[in-house]
Design an enzyme around this catalytic site. Structure first.
Site, PDB file in Angstrom:
ATOM      1  CG  ASP A   1      -2.071  -0.815   1.179  1.00 54.74           C
ATOM      2  OD1 ASP A   1      -2.327  -1.321   0.075  1.00 54.74           O
ATOM      3  OD2 ASP A   1      -2.757  -0.977   2.195  1.00 54.74           O
TER       4      ASP A   1
ATOM      5  CE  LYS B   1      -8.209   0.379  -2.107  1.00 53.88           C
ATOM      6  NZ  LYS B   1      -7.382  -0.559  -1.363  1.00 53.88           N
TER       7      LYS B   1
ATOM      8  CG  MET C   1      -9.458   6.790   5.808  1.00 54.80           C
ATOM      9  SD  MET C   1     -10.203   5.449   4.884  1.00 54.80           S
ATOM     10  CE  MET C   1     -10.919   4.443   6.165  1.00 54.80           C
TER      11      MET C   1
HETATM   12  N1  SAH Z   1      -5.391  -0.525   7.887  1.00 54.98           N
HETATM   13  C1  SAH Z   1      -4.950   0.744   8.374  1.00 54.98           C
HETATM   14  C2  SAH Z   1      -5.910   1.855   8.054  1.00 54.98           C
HETATM   15  C3  SAH Z   1      -6.005   2.165   6.601  1.00 54.98           C
HETATM   16  S1  SAH Z   1      -7.137   3.465   6.283  1.00 54.98           S
HETATM   17  C4  SAH Z   1      -4.686   0.640   9.878  1.00 54.98           C
HETATM   18  O1  SAH Z   1      -5.041  -0.337  10.498  1.00 54.98           O
HETATM   19  O2  SAH Z   1      -4.097   1.585  10.425  1.00 54.98           O
HETATM   20  C5  SAH Z   1      -6.067   4.842   6.119  1.00 54.98           C
HETATM   21  C6  SAH Z   1      -6.174   5.764   7.297  1.00 54.98           C
HETATM   22  O3  SAH Z   1      -5.437   5.266   8.397  1.00 54.98           O
HETATM   23  C7  SAH Z   1      -5.612   7.144   7.058  1.00 54.98           C
HETATM   24  O4  SAH Z   1      -6.531   7.974   6.376  1.00 54.98           O
HETATM   25  C8  SAH Z   1      -5.380   7.621   8.457  1.00 54.98           C
HETATM   26  O5  SAH Z   1      -6.576   8.031   9.058  1.00 54.98           O
HETATM   27  C9  SAH Z   1      -4.941   6.345   9.155  1.00 54.98           C
HETATM   28  N2  SAH Z   1      -3.468   6.222   9.233  1.00 54.98           N
HETATM   29  C10 SAH Z   1      -2.719   5.264   8.708  1.00 54.98           C
HETATM   30  N3  SAH Z   1      -1.420   5.447   9.036  1.00 54.98           N
HETATM   31  C11 SAH Z   1      -1.358   6.554   9.785  1.00 54.98           C
HETATM   32  C12 SAH Z   1      -0.306   7.267  10.434  1.00 54.98           C
HETATM   33  N4  SAH Z   1       0.963   6.867  10.371  1.00 54.98           N
HETATM   34  N5  SAH Z   1      -0.608   8.377  11.132  1.00 54.98           N
HETATM   35  C13 SAH Z   1      -1.894   8.813  11.215  1.00 54.98           C
HETATM   36  N6  SAH Z   1      -2.911   8.172  10.626  1.00 54.98           N
HETATM   37  C14 SAH Z   1      -2.660   7.063   9.926  1.00 54.98           C
END
Ligand code: SAH
Length: 470
Positions: free
Chosen positions: A246, A268, A379
């Site tokens: 990703d 994506k 998100m």
């Molecule tokens: N599967 C992932 C989430 C994917 S959706 C998980 O479990 O974390 C993508 C969202 O995750 C982003 O829009 C944001 O809200 C959050 N996100 C992912 N990595 C992040 C990070 N390092 N810092 C802050 N938000 C993060």
């Protein structure tokens, strides 16, 4: 990369050593161990050099002159005279010969690494000349984890290699065969000193027919900091033939993939969720073809990661898969910002949800607005204003503490503290972008971090007082 590590085959190659004191002695010992033909040039020589077999070493007791450099493959200057060291470096450079001037990185074109020698296995550690102490410290740590019979294992694998190449023509199947040997009883026999048992087991194993069976790994890469990848995730990532990753997966985590693994970014971007079906299809297709495919996802594969759809497709196709959980962004960001997601008497539950609203995707605002919980919203950045307005309309107090963590656990992490009513404006003011997590709830005001010692004059202490009196 500041320097490229390479291994030199110096057997019978002529090398010049300028200097014949203690430091030169250490270099001479190394060069002789590597089988070099050594020429030593120095006006006076120590007992060690005096004692060397002249069939192996040519000793020329004279002051350095540039013409002695000619015809050598490698030149080492180990004198305590700056002018001589410099003259050696200059002459080497003119002749295009690799040269190391001991302890003078600026004059050197080649560097001695810190070394672990379990011949034929050698491990070299370099720090680009920045810190020999760090290199030695790393060496000690690596050495402590290495089996003592590593060299014997290296030799056994070398013996078997030819045989395996003849028997197993497919390179990918061959690689898996060797990995099975290393992970299984054959290597354990060798490392325990039971070489005959290992040979017998190898002879049995090589006769067993095998075919290329694909495998799928859904691995959670965590929120970004490489230290937050799990051990199992690391293991599977480092054995995969193909890595589908990703956009949110950090470069540092990808470094654990095999050098020869194919890496494909399938990230994506917001608004591209329709691409998921095609992606799942090609993932399944690659596994069917017999590859070990690691689907590396930011955070956890099952939390807003669409991992559920992918394993459904794999199961339908009858393909083997393994899911490795990852630290989700809510946990990573909360830990990094010092937000306890549950807090005794303040937050008895935590809700992971998304603030992004799409078709048929409207969050249950009343549920999210329940008190005594911490909300962790993924998100939400694009619709932050709308999210806070909806939460307030559903009953959450406007002064409920809120914080946004941008690029959580990464070097560029930023945290914005505000109230629910003020968080959108505060993020706008600081140009907070994606990825970011929104946290809402009383526990958010109690966040504490060791990086900036808890300051009782801080704005959130005022929030804290509000929380306690609310
Ligand atoms: N599967 C992932 C989430 C994917 S959706 C998980 O479990 O974390 C993508 C969202 O995750 C982003 O829009 C944001 O809200 C959050 N996100 C992912 N990595 C992040 C990070 N390092 N810092 C802050 N938000 C993060």
């Amino acid at each position: 990369m500041e320097q490229l590590p390479l291994f030199l085959d110096l057997k019978s190659k002529s090398c010049l050593l300028v200097g014949a004191g203690d430091v030169a002695e250490r270099k001479a010992r190394l060069l002789l161990r590597a089988g070099a033909r050594l020429t030593v040039v120095a006006p006076s020589i120590s007992d060690y050099f005096e004692s060397l077999d002249r069939a192996q070493v040519t000793i020329s007791q004279q002051a350095f002159a540039p013409n002695v450099c000619e015809g050598h493959h490698l030149i080492i200057a180990a004198t305590n005279c700056e002018a001589v060291n410099r003259a050696v470096a200059d002459a080497s450079q003119r002749l295009g010969i690799w040269c190391n001037v001991v302890d003078r990185p600026a004059l050197s074109s080649v560097f001695f690494p810190a070394m672990i020698d379990r011949s034929p296995v050698t491990i070299a550690i370099g720090t680009g000349g920045h810190s020999p102490t760090l290199a030695r410290w790393l060496k000690r740590r690596i050495e402590a984890g290495l089996p003592s019979r590593l060299g014997i294992l290296g030799k056994a694998l070398g013996r078997w290699r030819r045989h395996v190449q003849m028997q197993i023509k497919d390179a990918a199947i061959r690689q898996r065969f060797f990995e099975r040997i290393l992970d299984g009883p054959i290597a354990r026999h060798v490392l325990a000193g039971r070489v005959a048992d290992a040979e017998a087991a190898f002879a049995r194993e090589i006769k067993t027919p095998r075919e290329k069976q694909g495998e799928a790994y859904l691995v959670g890469a965590g929120p970004g900091d490489v230290g937050l990848l799990t051990l199992r995730g690391h293991q599977l990532l480092s054995q995969a033939d193909i890595v589908l990753y990703d956009a949110l997966v950090s470069e540092d985590v990808l470094e654990f993939a095999r050098r020869d693994a194919k890496r494909v970014c399938v990230g994506k971007r917001p608004g591209e969720s329709h691409k998921q079906a095609g992606l799942t299809q090609s993932f399944v297709g690659l596994v069917k073809k017999g590859y070990r495919v690691c689907r590396l996802k930011g955070g956890d594969p099952f939390i807003f990661g669409r991992g559920g759809e992918e394993i459904q497709a794999l199961a339908e196709a009858g393909l083997p898969f393994e899911v490795v959980p990852g630290i989700t962004a809510a946990q990573g960001c909360a830990a990094s910002a010092g937000i306890a997601l549950t807090f005794r008497n303040i937050a008895s539950s935590v809700t992971l949800a998304t603030g992004s609203v799409g078709k048929g995707n409207e969050p249950d605002w009343a549920l999210l607005a329940r008190p005594e919980q911490t909300l962790a919203l993924y998100m939400s950045m694009a619709s932050l204003e709308m999210v806070s307005a909806n939460l307030i309309a559903a009953g959450l107090a406007p002064h409920t503490p809120a914080a946004v963590v941008e690029k959580g656990t990464l070097e560029k992490e930023r945290i914005v503290d505000a109230t629910l009513a003020g968080i959108a404006a505060a993020c706008c003011e600081h140009s907070i972008g994606s990825p970011a997590m929104l946290f809402v709830g009383k526990s958010v005001a109690l966040r504490a971090s060791s990086a900036n010692e808890y300051n009782w004059n801080r704005k959130d202490v005022l929030l804290f007082q509000n929380v306690m009196s609310a």
